[in-house]
Design an enzyme around this catalytic site. Structure first.
Site, short mmCIF file in Angstrom:
data_model
loop_
_atom_site.label_atom_id
_atom_site.label_comp_id
_atom_site.label_asym_id
_atom_site.label_seq_id
_atom_site.Cartn_x
_atom_site.Cartn_y
_atom_site.Cartn_z
N THR A 15 12.20 6.60 -9.72
CA THR A 15 12.25 8.05 -9.97
C THR A 15 13.69 8.54 -9.79
O THR A 15 14.21 8.45 -8.67
CB THR A 15 11.35 8.78 -8.93
OG1 THR A 15 10.19 7.99 -8.66
CG2 THR A 15 10.97 10.16 -9.40
N GLU A 62 -6.18 6.21 -9.75
CA GLU A 62 -6.00 5.61 -8.41
C GLU A 62 -7.08 6.13 -7.47
O GLU A 62 -7.51 5.47 -6.54
CB GLU A 62 -4.61 5.97 -7.86
CG GLU A 62 -3.68 4.79 -7.82
CD GLU A 62 -2.33 5.15 -7.26
OE1 GLU A 62 -1.66 6.05 -7.81
OE2 GLU A 62 -1.91 4.51 -6.29
N ASP A 65 3.51 -3.64 -7.22
CA ASP A 65 3.61 -2.21 -6.91
C ASP A 65 4.80 -1.96 -5.99
O ASP A 65 5.82 -1.47 -6.44
CB ASP A 65 2.32 -1.68 -6.27
CG ASP A 65 2.08 -0.20 -6.54
OD1 ASP A 65 2.79 0.35 -7.39
OD2 ASP A 65 1.19 0.40 -5.91
#
Ligand SMILES: CNc1ncnc2c1ncn2[C@@H]1O[C@H](COP(=O)(O)O)[C@@H](O)[C@H]1O
Ligand SMILES: [Zn+2]
Length: 349
Positions: free
Chosen positions: A108, A205, A286
């Site tokens: 990000t 999720e 992840d």
């Protein structure tokens, strides 16, 4: 690499480590190992917070929010251009050491201190370009769900601009962040798509049928986690039918789901529905730092919990190549590498 081989047998952990692997879902700041955090000057107290996760795993009332707190530690360690650069290099090196031959790293863009979002991206790109490891790396830029429209649109403008300059490395855009906060902005992702960015979206999720339906109708190139789509895992029948038609490749991250408590345990992970119904998926980490894992370990969990053969595992990796955002030439090269490895390691299957 040195292997301890007994005759023609290769133990499962060594096989998983030796297997050339494809990583499609790795968040930069979640991937920082303790070693990297120390290199970046992270203090002992902060590193101890990481170890608290072991307690979180044993707690039955843990929340996703507790896991999300941990990202802040890593993000504090990468609040300058140089630390973002060093972090990127370390993460790439560690994936390469684990025999990952293709990595799609996502992060990000953050404006912090005297660093702009563009400089954040440039620092990651420099880390990728200066990497000496034998691995192909592409970049996916993330939009955080908790950011408002103005902030997300500003990020997209920077991402689009940077993608025009670096089309060979910047390949896509992702929606991530705490699933309890914010939502999917279809306009933003359509705009990204118009600018040639591929899309991958964290989806389901937690149970959220309306949002899942919106995402599936948008038809991103890939979806992350896909936990609560199947009715046995909290999804609606309609959405599961929609998914089975769309067959969007899912990026599974087993340890992340088990630690965050969105999957009960490895053996009951929703990956079983994808295997049973012959749906497309890949295996990923992840956040290998936050969740103390590696791609090899993720492969071992799949091998040990779902009655698969080593050949099945090779097929999972090979098929994941078709989900990646690389060029056709790179895809051919990756497939060739995998086929060569299979040939030279035939006795270990
Ligand atoms: C547990 N599953 C997950 N679900 C959703 N978003 C996640 C995530 N794991 C990581 N992130 C997203 O990635 C950021 C950290 O890396 P970067 O600072 O972007 O490199 C987190 O702050 C979150 O937004
Ligand atoms: Zn993720």
């Amino acid at each position: 690499m040195i292997f301890t081989l007994l005759g023609t047998k290769m133990s499962e952990d060594i096989f998983c480590r030796s297997l050339p692997k494809i990583e499609l879902h790795a968040h930069l700041n979640g991937s920082l190992s303790e070693k990297t955090l120390r290199k970046l000057g992270c203090l002992d107290e902060s590193i101890l917070e990481y170890h608290k996760l072991l307690n979180i795993i044993n707690k039955t009332d843990r929340t996703l929010d507790e896991c999300f707190e941990l990202f802040k530690i890593a993000q504090t360690a990468t609040s300058s251009k140089n630390s973002v650069y060093l972090a990127t290099q370390s993460v790439i090196e560690e994936f390469a050491q684990d025999n990952v031959i293709y990595l799609e790293l996502r992060t990000t863009p953050r404006a912090e201190n005297d660093m702009t979002k563009q400089e954040y991206i440039e620092s990651v790109l420099k880390g990728i370009k200066d990497s000496k490891s034998d691995i192909i790396v592409k970049l996916i830029l993330s939009i955080d769900r908790r950011h408002d429209k103005v902030c997300s649109e500003d990020s997209l403008d920077v991402i689009v601009k940077m993608r025009e300059e670096y089309p060979g490395i910047i390949k896509g855009i992702d929606l991530s962040g705490n699933p309890y906060v914010g939502g999917f902005d279809e306009c933003l992702f359509s705009k990204a798509r118009e600018h040639g960015l591929r899309t991958t979206i964290h989806c389901a999720e937690i149970p959220n049928d309306n949002e899942v339906q919106q995402i599936l109708n948008f038809h991103p190139e890939r979806i992350g986690h896909a936990t609560s789509i199947h009715p046995d895992f909290g999804g609606s029948k309609e959405n599961w039918q929609l998914y089975c038609k769309a067959k969007i490749p899912a990026e599974f991250c087993l340890t992340s789901n088990v630690v965050c408590g969105t999957s009960k345990c490895y053996a009951e992970h929703h990956i079983q529905q994808w295997m049973k119904n012959d749906l497309p998926f890949s295996i990923n980490t992840d956040d290998k730092g936050v969740f103390c894992t590696s791609l090899s370990k993720e492969y071992e969990h799949v091998l040990n919990n779902f009655d698969l053969s080593k050949a099945d595992l090779w097929n999972i990796t090979y098929n994941a190549i078709d989900h990646c955002f690389a060029s056709t030439e790179e895809i051919i090269l990756l497939k060739k590498k995998m086929a060569e490895w299979k040939e030279t390691h035939a006795q270990y299957f």
